[in-house]
Design an enzyme around this catalytic site. Structure first.
Site, PDB file in Angstrom:
ATOM      1  N   GLY A   2       0.835  -1.209   0.000  1.00  0.00           N
ATOM      2  CA  GLY A   2       0.000   0.000   0.000  1.00  0.00           C
ATOM      3  C   GLY A   2       0.861   1.247   0.000  1.00  0.00           C
ATOM      4  CG  ASN A  32      -5.823  -8.436  -3.285  1.00  0.00           C
ATOM      5  OD1 ASN A  32      -5.572  -8.079  -2.122  1.00  0.00           O
ATOM      6  ND2 ASN A  32      -6.994  -8.916  -3.641  1.00  0.00           N
ATOM      7  CG  ASN A  83       0.837   1.321   4.844  1.00  0.00           C
ATOM      8  OD1 ASN A  83       0.524   2.011   5.810  1.00  0.00           O
ATOM      9  ND2 ASN A  83       0.429   1.607   3.608  1.00  0.00           N
ATOM     10  CE1 TYR A 115      -8.524  -0.084   9.562  1.00  0.00           C
ATOM     11  CE2 TYR A 115      -8.548   0.659  11.843  1.00  0.00           C
ATOM     12  CZ  TYR A 115      -8.000   0.697  10.569  1.00  0.00           C
ATOM     13  OH  TYR A 115      -6.926   1.527  10.327  1.00  0.00           O
ATOM     14  NE  ARG A 162      -4.973   5.265  -3.052  1.00  0.00           N
ATOM     15  CZ  ARG A 162      -5.968   4.959  -2.219  1.00  0.00           C
ATOM     16  NH1 ARG A 162      -6.482   5.897  -1.450  1.00  0.00           N
ATOM     17  NH2 ARG A 162      -6.455   3.740  -2.161  1.00  0.00           N
TER      18      ARG A 162
HETATM   19  P1  NAP Z   1      -5.265   4.893   2.290  1.00  0.00           P
HETATM   20  O1  NAP Z   1      -4.919   6.322   2.106  1.00  0.00           O
HETATM   21  O2  NAP Z   1      -6.651   4.438   2.038  1.00  0.00           O
HETATM   22  O3  NAP Z   1      -4.259   4.016   1.382  1.00  0.00           O
HETATM   23  C1  NAP Z   1      -4.391   2.634   1.388  1.00  0.00           C
HETATM   24  C2  NAP Z   1      -3.249   2.010   0.615  1.00  0.00           C
HETATM   25  O4  NAP Z   1      -3.369   0.591   0.726  1.00  0.00           O
HETATM   26  C3  NAP Z   1      -3.261   2.327  -0.854  1.00  0.00           C
HETATM   27  O5  NAP Z   1      -1.928   2.421  -1.285  1.00  0.00           O
HETATM   28  C4  NAP Z   1      -3.952   1.115  -1.486  1.00  0.00           C
HETATM   29  O6  NAP Z   1      -3.564   0.858  -2.831  1.00  0.00           O
HETATM   30  C5  NAP Z   1      -3.414   0.027  -0.585  1.00  0.00           C
HETATM   31  N1  NAP Z   1      -4.241  -1.175  -0.544  1.00  0.00           N
HETATM   32  C6  NAP Z   1      -5.521  -1.314  -0.116  1.00  0.00           C
HETATM   33  N2  NAP Z   1      -5.923  -2.584  -0.228  1.00  0.00           N
HETATM   34  C7  NAP Z   1      -4.884  -3.280  -0.755  1.00  0.00           C
HETATM   35  C8  NAP Z   1      -4.672  -4.626  -1.110  1.00  0.00           C
HETATM   36  N3  NAP Z   1      -5.638  -5.547  -0.966  1.00  0.00           N
HETATM   37  N4  NAP Z   1      -3.472  -4.983  -1.625  1.00  0.00           N
HETATM   38  C9  NAP Z   1      -2.485  -4.073  -1.798  1.00  0.00           C
HETATM   39  N5  NAP Z   1      -2.628  -2.773  -1.480  1.00  0.00           N
HETATM   40  C10 NAP Z   1      -3.803  -2.385  -0.965  1.00  0.00           C
HETATM   41  O7  NAP Z   1      -4.940   4.414   3.760  1.00  0.00           O
HETATM   42  P2  NAP Z   1      -3.962   5.035   4.877  1.00  0.00           P
HETATM   43  O8  NAP Z   1      -4.727   5.960   5.708  1.00  0.00           O
HETATM   44  O9  NAP Z   1      -2.701   5.460   4.251  1.00  0.00           O
HETATM   45  O10 NAP Z   1      -3.721   3.735   5.744  1.00  0.00           O
HETATM   46  C11 NAP Z   1      -2.566   2.943   5.632  1.00  0.00           C
HETATM   47  C12 NAP Z   1      -2.533   1.958   6.792  1.00  0.00           C
HETATM   48  O11 NAP Z   1      -2.545   2.665   8.012  1.00  0.00           O
HETATM   49  C13 NAP Z   1      -3.735   1.016   6.837  1.00  0.00           C
HETATM   50  O12 NAP Z   1      -3.334  -0.252   7.282  1.00  0.00           O
HETATM   51  C14 NAP Z   1      -4.633   1.659   7.860  1.00  0.00           C
HETATM   52  O13 NAP Z   1      -5.483   0.727   8.460  1.00  0.00           O
HETATM   53  C15 NAP Z   1      -3.602   2.213   8.826  1.00  0.00           C
HETATM   54  N6  NAP Z   1      -4.077   3.306   9.673  1.00  0.00           N
HETATM   55  C16 NAP Z   1      -4.507   4.476   9.111  1.00  0.00           C
HETATM   56  C17 NAP Z   1      -4.945   5.489   9.958  1.00  0.00           C
HETATM   57  C18 NAP Z   1      -5.435   6.819   9.437  1.00  0.00           C
HETATM   58  O14 NAP Z   1      -5.948   7.609  10.251  1.00  0.00           O
HETATM   59  N7  NAP Z   1      -5.275   7.138   8.164  1.00  0.00           N
HETATM   60  C19 NAP Z   1      -4.962   5.286  11.336  1.00  0.00           C
HETATM   61  C20 NAP Z   1      -4.523   4.083  11.848  1.00  0.00           C
HETATM   62  C21 NAP Z   1      -4.069   3.107  11.007  1.00  0.00           C
HETATM   63  P3  NAP Z   1      -4.308   1.578  -4.090  1.00  0.00           P
HETATM   64  O15 NAP Z   1      -3.758   2.980  -4.141  1.00  0.00           O
HETATM   65  O16 NAP Z   1      -3.915   0.775  -5.278  1.00  0.00           O
HETATM   66  O17 NAP Z   1      -5.761   1.548  -3.793  1.00  0.00           O
END
Ligand code: NAP
Length: 243
Positions: A8, A59, A88, A154, A11
């Site tokens: 991931g 994936n 991630n 989650y 983004r």
């Molecule tokens: P995000 O902006 O939605 O980005 C998600 C990323 O994961 C994207 O690069 C997406 O790829 C990729 N992805 C999703 N499903 C996938 C799959 N099946 N296989 C490969 N890649 C996949 O999310 P984020 O906020 O950066 O979150 C990143 C991590 O941090 C996650 O694990 C999330 O649970 C965790 N987190 C986030 C927050 C927050 O507040 N943002 C807080 C706590 C934890 P594409 O671009 O190709 O779709």
């Protein structure tokens, strides 16, 4: 050469981690699922910093895709190995449990937990064999520590990831491979775009969402040589929201 794989990485937090690795001079493999344009942009930014970057779409929740992509990467990099892994990739499918479609339960666990298992298990043998201080960082969440209403799927996935982090850390410690988790609170990314940021910020002692770069700094530290004696830890980064 030692490479880093960021799942991931196209983004949000993954993108910021890729840019941090570029600052650290570590060649980066950027995994993503479908957003090639975003992944390409990260690749260009890493390369602009003078560091090599490669795209590796798959994936994480599909074992055949994980294996095929990593088999192919290894075949084209006989002299290299992946020493740094950032698990991630993650998704949210929120809803109260009594109304949650079964598929939303499975999808969230599949990406976060099975994704961690497929990618990590595939890379572990080489990481452990080299004894060169491999690093694994798992992106958990405040939800996995505290449990958040509307996020039983989650929260369960992230809590399980924390348990796996602690167990695996003990399995790999003798080989100098550290395994840690990071537990962010609310961070400004696409994932949190739909949330009422102003209202939620009032609950956060720092009165704001975190920035992806702030999480990436912590991940960068855990990946560095400086963090060689830290393993099995879950480090919160949440502006004081939950301690
Ligand atoms: P995000 O902006 O939605 O980005 C998600 C990323 O994961 C994207 O690069 C997406 O790829 C990729 N992805 C999703 N499903 C996938 C799959 N099946 N296989 C490969 N890649 C996949 O999310 P984020 O906020 O950066 O979150 C990143 C991590 O941090 C996650 O694990 C999330 O649970 C965790 N987190 C986030 C927050 C927050 O507040 N943002 C807080 C706590 C934890 P594409 O671009 O190709 O779709």
């Amino acid at each position: 050469m030692k490479y880093a794989l960021v799942t991931g990485g196209s983004r949000g937090l993954g993108r910021a981690v890729c840019l941090k690795l570029a600052q650290m001079g570590v060649p980066v493999i950027i995994n993503y699922q479908s957003n090639m344009a975003a992944a390409n942009e990260v690749k260009e930014l890493v390369e602009a910093a003078g560091v090599s970057a490669e795209l590796l779409p798959f994936n994480v929740s599909a074992k055949e895709e994980v294996d095929a992509a990593l088999d192919q990467w290894e075949a084209t990099h006989p002299e290299d190995y992946i020493a740094y892994l950032v698990n991630n990739a993650g998704i949210r499918k929120d809803g109260m449990m009594f109304m949650m479609p079964e598929q939303d339960w499975h999808n969230v666990l599949d990406v976060t937990l099975n994704g961690f298992f497929y990618v990590t298990q595939r890379l572990l043998p080489k990481m452990m064999m080299r004894k060169h201080g491999g690093r694994i960082v798992n992106m958990a969440s405040l939800s996995g520590l505290k449990g958040m209403p509307g996020q039983t799927n989650y929260s369960a996935a992230k809590a399980a990831l924390i348990g796996a982090t602690k167990a695996l850390a003990q399995e790999t410690a003798a080989r100098s491979v550290t395994v840690n988790a990071v537990a962010p609170g609310f961070i400004e990314t696409d994932m949190t775009q739909d949330l009422p940021q102003k209202e939620l910020s009032e609950m956060i002692p720092m009165r704001r969402f975190g920035k992806p770069e702030e999480v990436a700094s912590l991940v960068g530290f855990l990946l560095s040589d400086e963090a060689s004696y830290i393993t099995g830890e879950v480090i919160s980064i949440n502006g004081g929201l939950y301690t």
